[in-house]
Scaffold this motif. Structure first.
Motif: not given
Length: 386
Positions: A143-145, A149-150, A180-181
């Motif tokens: 998972r990359k920045f 986030w929800k 995570a979208e």
């Protein structure tokens, strides 16, 4: 057909906030009796319903016993006990939208999976049981920045949503089930409200465009019609109809969407009730969203969704430096402006970014309405008594 008007018929509304209060303007207009349940003794609905009950919307027995006093039950907030709604349906009390519809919407993880299953375009996402699972994926480079986030439950008005740009931002999120979208590079955030009654009549409102507050992640302006190409507007309305058909809801469904840089339409999320993006309709539409919701759940003919005039809605939220008894500073100044109507929700205490009211601005020219909206925003201040 049931006689709803000036009769013993009772409509039960779960939730007594501003959306319920604005629904009550319409039930009063039609002389329909209403019962309202809300946890807050000072709820905005209290002054306008026929019967008010204070109680927990998530408590099974409370919701069940309240619902049994009504002929049809609806809600103005998603946080209600679904099992109680299901039981009411079994007992022959109509609940619109249905327990089955609400269940698919209450949890954002379930909602997102529903879009995939029904081939509805949405941003790519991953569901996580807790924060630990998410952190593990970040450590392993899966998972990359940046990402969005929800929280899967309990989010509203910008809460439960955060843009995570770095490790530091992870400190602010709670340990809860989440998604995570992928960040979508979009041109516009759009919304379409769809009305549907039990007989299967469906109508959509014009596409609106939403401008957001950069800090609070709340809608600041809703603009109708959206300033987009007719082809994009048509695509957005068709997408909203597809979502409505998939959910088979009764009442209103507000469908929030992204218009990507390539003019694709991606569904962000939905709300099965009157919605912030439809407040402009009170002054600008032939049939406002609250009247339409009442028409839909009672299986009455749906009203005309066209706008009579261009409309913009400005949210009135509590000033970020004020908490306490509310004062609407400079409200008389905005009331001198043409086409400007304030709506005050009846919440006595203001807090930073709390929704306290909204203002609608109508004008033949949407560009002129937008200028007036800016002036309204800069003039009125929601502050606390000194």
């Amino acid at each position: 057909m049931l006689n709803y008007f000036s009769s013993d018929f009772k409509l039960g509304i779960l939730g007594g906030g501003q959306l319920g209060k604005m629904m009550l303007y319409e039930t009063r207009k039609f002389d329909i009796q209403t019962n309202v349940l809300d946890p807050n003794a000072e709820a905005p609905c209290r002054i306008a319903c026929n019967y008010f009950e204070q109680g927990d919307l998530m408590d099974y027995e409370t919701v069940l016993n309240f619902g049994r006093k009504a002929d049809v039950v609806t809600f103005e907030i998603e946080g209600v006990n679904v099992e109680a709604l299901r039981k009411l349906e079994e007992e022959g009390i109509k609940t619109y939208p249905s327990a089955a519809t609400l269940e698919k919407i209450q949890n954002k993880g379930i909602q997102k999976k529903f879009y995939l299953k029904n081939k509805i375009s949405t941003a790519a996402f991953q569901l996580y049981k807790n924060k630990e699972e998410l952190l593990k994926d970040i450590e392993q480079g899966k998972r990359k920045f940046p990402f969005v986030w929800k929280s899967t439950t309990g989010g509203y008005d910008g809460k439960g949503v955060a843009v995570i740009k770095s490790e530091n931002d992870l400190n602010t999120i709670p340990d809860a089930e989440c998604i995570a979208e992928e960040m979508i590079p979009f041109k516009n955030e759009l919304a379409v409200i769809v009305a549907r009654n039990p007989s299967g009549e469906v109508k959509t409102y014009p596409v609106v465009e939403m401008e957001f507050h950069p800090v609070a992640n709340q809608v600041e302006y809703v603009i109708c019609p959206a300033r987009i190409d007719p082809e994009v507007a048509e695509k957005a309305r068709k997408t909203a109809e597809k979502v409505s058909e998939a959910f088979k809801h009764v009442g209103l469904l507000a469908v929030e969407m992204f218009q990507t840089r390539d003019d694709e339409i991606l569904v962000n999320e939905v709300a099965p009730r009157p919605h912030n993006s439809g407040h402009y309709s009170i002054e600008a539409s032939y049939t406002n969203q609250f009247e339409q919701h009442i028409r839909a759940i009672l299986d009455l003919p749906l009203g005309n969704t066209d706008s009579k005039v261009g409309g913009i809605m400005v949210n009135l939220v509590g000033d970020e430096n004020h908490t306490g008894e509310v004062v609407y500073k400079n409200i008389e100044k905005i009331m001198q402006m043409d086409g400007v109507t304030p709506h005050i929700y009846g919440k006595k205490i203001t807090r930073p970014f709390r929704k306290m009211g909204h203002v609608t601005i109508v004008n033949e020219q949407i560009s002129e309405a937008r200028k007036i909206a800016e002036e309204v925003k800069n003039s009125i201040k929601v502050i606390a008594k000194k």
